[in-house]
Design an enzyme around this catalytic site. Structure first.
Site, PDB file in Angstrom:
ATOM      1  N   LYS A 116       0.820  -1.219   0.000  1.00 13.58           N
ATOM      2  CA  LYS A 116       0.000   0.000   0.000  1.00 13.58           C
ATOM      3  C   LYS A 116       0.852   1.267   0.000  1.00 13.58           C
ATOM      4  O   LYS A 116       0.504   2.262  -0.638  1.00 13.58           O
ATOM      5  CB  LYS A 116      -0.936   0.000   1.208  1.00 13.58           C
ATOM      6  CG  LYS A 116      -2.068  -1.012   1.145  1.00 13.58           C
ATOM      7  CD  LYS A 116      -2.997  -0.845   2.333  1.00 13.58           C
ATOM      8  CE  LYS A 116      -4.200  -1.777   2.254  1.00 13.58           C
ATOM      9  NZ  LYS A 116      -3.824  -3.181   2.445  1.00 13.58           N
ATOM     10  N   GLU A 200      -2.978   6.388   8.169  1.00 20.55           N
ATOM     11  CA  GLU A 200      -3.720   7.315   7.319  1.00 20.55           C
ATOM     12  C   GLU A 200      -4.697   8.137   8.147  1.00 20.55           C
ATOM     13  O   GLU A 200      -5.218   7.655   9.158  1.00 20.55           O
ATOM     14  CB  GLU A 200      -4.518   6.559   6.245  1.00 20.55           C
ATOM     15  CG  GLU A 200      -3.680   6.011   5.123  1.00 20.55           C
ATOM     16  CD  GLU A 200      -4.523   5.358   4.054  1.00 20.55           C
ATOM     17  OE1 GLU A 200      -3.970   5.066   2.993  1.00 20.55           O
ATOM     18  OE2 GLU A 200      -5.735   5.138   4.288  1.00 20.55           O
ATOM     19  N   HIS A 235     -14.330  -3.780   8.817  1.00 18.80           N
ATOM     20  CA  HIS A 235     -13.637  -3.276   7.627  1.00 18.80           C
ATOM     21  C   HIS A 235     -13.725  -4.251   6.454  1.00 18.80           C
ATOM     22  O   HIS A 235     -12.912  -4.191   5.527  1.00 18.80           O
ATOM     23  CB  HIS A 235     -12.169  -2.959   7.934  1.00 18.80           C
ATOM     24  CG  HIS A 235     -11.997  -2.073   9.127  1.00 18.80           C
ATOM     25  ND1 HIS A 235     -12.484  -0.790   9.169  1.00 18.80           N
ATOM     26  CD2 HIS A 235     -11.403  -2.299  10.325  1.00 18.80           C
ATOM     27  CE1 HIS A 235     -12.198  -0.250  10.344  1.00 18.80           C
ATOM     28  NE2 HIS A 235     -11.554  -1.140  11.066  1.00 18.80           N
ATOM     29  N   ARG A 292      -6.619  -8.070  -9.020  1.00 22.15           N
ATOM     30  CA  ARG A 292      -7.329  -9.347  -9.137  1.00 22.15           C
ATOM     31  C   ARG A 292      -8.810  -9.083  -9.357  1.00 22.15           C
ATOM     32  O   ARG A 292      -9.254  -7.933  -9.362  1.00 22.15           O
ATOM     33  CB  ARG A 292      -7.158 -10.156  -7.844  1.00 22.15           C
ATOM     34  CG  ARG A 292      -7.599  -9.366  -6.598  1.00 22.15           C
ATOM     35  CD  ARG A 292      -7.669 -10.214  -5.363  1.00 22.15           C
ATOM     36  NE  ARG A 292      -7.836  -9.440  -4.149  1.00 22.15           N
ATOM     37  CZ  ARG A 292      -8.982  -8.947  -3.691  1.00 22.15           C
ATOM     38  NH1 ARG A 292     -10.080  -9.125  -4.403  1.00 22.15           N
ATOM     39  NH2 ARG A 292      -9.045  -8.270  -2.556  1.00 22.15           N
TER      40      ARG A 292
END
Length: 657
Positions: A116, A200, A235, A292
């Site tokens: 990420k 973040e 999540h 994917r």
């Protein structure tokens, strides 16, 4: 040229790929672990190869074993599905080196987007907006604390590698950070083998919007519109839809253009997804790119008419896209619900066990992507998703109604599922208005404190009465054990005690009144007069106060499984001595799920309060915290870190204060 495709996955995605490959004329090979010998995907493929133990590290995640399986059956290509090795750059490279076609992007593209931190750096260079945060290699606690303070709370901790919510934590205050970092690192290490984290800024009440992209080897890249995946728990997504109620034509063009540019920036090939967070202000930020196929891909297929799996296979076989961006039309609406083996009343704790009965109704405008069947076992080794149910319609409301009807008529007896929770979400006024955001479930459902409605109490008592009748009929040989019919001979009357999963015990007195009426008294509740209209295999038709309903009933080994349109319950028949044992057992803390003990947080003689954390168990790649059911002193600890436990294993004794 591809002729034979090995599907390196399991469950509903393996079934999906196998069916698409057969429709295009390809031969297919399934792989299976010890736990999946009787799985649906194994029976559908032309060939199947055993690849190892139930633990995914020894089977589905073992690169060399999967490659050797492909060589053994002389497969030409491997489709990774999603999860497991789907976004593993080393696996894609191993396929390439073994002379196998990897049905997906290049190993370089996977590697670039798989981290990420690296992905966001790449996107910023390409001009794609990203959420402010920290993506550095310095992973010391002090550094992460400093960076979190600089970003400003609340912040999100995320695993740099992997997805599906593994290793993801929202932290509201500074003092919560150390424990959250430790837990996130542990979960990330277990799920993806790497504990690197990123931080973040948490954007509250944002919406998760993702764009489906498709790219061929000839340099053509298009997007197929957006999916709104904002309804999430832990999540992880549970309901997805397209088009998004929050995206208009202008915003769709802007976001779609950025998604295509992001895919082109890394030379992407195949089907992929660019994910954004859409803030309430209308600004959007890059989250990640999934290299994917996505779990929620069916909703895109249903509104565009484009089969994404077939295009994956065609592109891998060297074909170029025959559709241009201007050819993409989104017609109607589609909503997908993920049916999980989990208990929403226990913070969505995954459930395991044998599927006693599995039936999906045929309803116009409804599609089922499922990976289970009657008799199959849901184990603690893999993701607990059982099926995806997709409702479609000319309008959003039509798709919603069809999906609700399909869920209500789906029968799955055995492990507890989230079926009714999904119905509640779809019926909520916020969802109907198209206003649901990423924190909606957490805010509205995680901390529900309102009492059970009288209607729910009545519904429960009716099912318990039905369970009491089924048990009594079976004991009196009036209801065959094979459930092939019901005989009305002899006096059916009796007394039984039934225990629910939450340890509630119901004392039931039953009396046959006249053919075919029964009266059931549950504890001190008003008597219920119930008429058995018919029993056809597991399907019971019954009436109460002139209203006829249908329920599915299965009695097996002292347990009663019952499901109707509104509820699903599982009851255990108790003897008198069992009731006394049950009352004593309230001081015992048992494992709620099979898994590995990650950490024991208490010692003998330690004082604990109700709700204190006792043990952390890892199951299905997620960590689950077991808390004290009452205040008291720890009498005995039966387990240690690293120990494998089964559901129901005694963990701790508490002496009540």
């Amino acid at each position: 040229m591809m002729n034979k495709i090995l599907v390196a996955n399991r469950g509903e995605i393996a079934v999906r790929v196998i069916n698409a490959a057969h429709q295009l004329g390809y031969q297919t090979v399934a792989v299976f672990s010890e736990a999946d010998r009787a799985a649906l995907h194994v029976s559908l493929a032309d060939q199947a190869v055993f690849i190892g133990a139930a633990n995914s590290r020894d089977s589905y995640l073992n690169i060399s074993v999967v490659i050797n399986a492909a060589k053994k059956v002389e497969a030409d290509a491997i489709h990774p599905g999603y999860g497991f090795l789907a976004e593993n750059a080393d696996f894609a490279k191993a396929c390439e080196e073994a002379g196998l076609i990897f049905i997906g992007p290049s190993s370089e593209a996977i590697h670039m987007m798989g981290n990420k931190a690296q992905a966001k750096d790449c996107m910023e260079v390409a001009g794609v907006p990203c959420i402010p945060g920290y993506r550095g290699n310095d992973q010391q606690l002090s550094t992460l604390q400093q960076q979190a303070a600089a970003i400003g709370f609340p912040v999100y901790i995320k695993a740099a590698l992997g997805g599906g919510g593994r290793g993801m934590r929202q932290v509201m205050f500074t003092e919560e950070l150390p424990a959250a970092i430790e837990s996130a690192k542990s979960e990330a290490k277990s799920a993806v083998g790497d504990d690197q984290l990123i931080l973040e800024k948490a954007i509250t009440n944002g919406r998760h919007i993702e764009f489906q992209v498709l790219a061929d080897r000839q340099g053509h890249t298009i997007h197929l519109g957006e999916r709104d995946c904002s309804l999430q728990r832990r999540h992880q997504k549970v309901i997805e839809e397209t088009p998004s109620p929050a995206v208009n034509d202008i915003l769709r063009q802007r976001m779609g253009k950025v998604a295509v540019e992001a895919a082109k920036a890394i030379g992407y090939i195949g089907a992929g997804t660019v994910e954004f967070l859409l803030a309430e202000s209308g600004e959007f930020y890059f989250l990640e790119m999934n290299t994917r196929l996505q779990v929620e891909h069916p909703v895109t297929e249903m509104v565009t008419g484009i089969d994404l799996v077939k295009w994956q296979l065609k592109i891998a076989d060297g074909q170029s896209l025959t559709i241009q961006q201007q050819d993409i039309l989104m017609t109607g609406h589609a909503i997908e619900a993920r049916l999980y083996a989990e208990d929403p009343d226990q913070q969505f704790l995954p459930q395991t066990g044998d599927i006693k009965l599995c039936q999906f109704p045929k309803i116009e405008g409804v599609r089922y992507d499922r990976g289970v069947k009657t008799g199959q076992t849901v184990s603690a080794y893999y993701d607990p998703m059982l099926a995806k149910i997709i409702g479609t319609g000319e309008t959003r409301e039509e798709a919603r109604r069809r999906l609700i009807r399909a869920l209500q008529q789906t029968v799955l007896l055995g492990p507890i599922t989230n079926r009714q929770f999904l119905v509640e979400l779809l019926q909520s006024s916020v969802f109907i208005a198209g206003k649901a955001h990423c924190q909606f479930i957490e805010q509205q459902f995680f901390n529900k404190t309102e009492p059970v409605s009288e209607r729910d109490k009545i519904g429960n008592s009716q099912l318990i009465a039905l369970a009491a009748i089924s048990v009594t009929l079976l004991m009196n040989n009036n209801y065959s054990h094979q459930h092939q019919g019901w005989r009305n001979s002899g006096l059916a009357s009796g007394y039984c005690r039934l225990k629910a999963d939450n340890n509630s015990v119901f004392s039931c007195k039953l009396q046959k009144l006249s053919h075919p009426f029964y009266q059931v008294v549950i504890d001190d509740m008003p008597a219920i007069d119930l008429n058995i209209v018919s029993i056809d295999d597991h399907q019971w038709r019954y009436s109460i106060e002139g209203i006829v309903n249908t329920a599915y009933v299965l009695v097996e080994q002292g347990q009663v499984f019952i499901s109707n349109q509104a509820q699903q319950i599982r009851l255990t028949q108790l003897g008198f001595e069992s009731v006394q044992e049950l009352e004593q057992a309230h001081n015992n803390v048992s494992a709620p799920i099979s898994g590995c003990v990650v950490k024991v947080l208490v010692d003998t003689n330690q004082t604990v309060a109700k709700g204190d954390k006792l043990v952390v168990i890892e199951a299905m790649k997620m960590e689950h915290v077991v808390v004290a059911p009452l205040s008291g002193t720890i009498d005995k600890v039966y387990v240690a870190s690293g120990q494998q436990v089964s559901a129901g294993t005694l963990l701790i004794d508490i002496h009540p204060s």
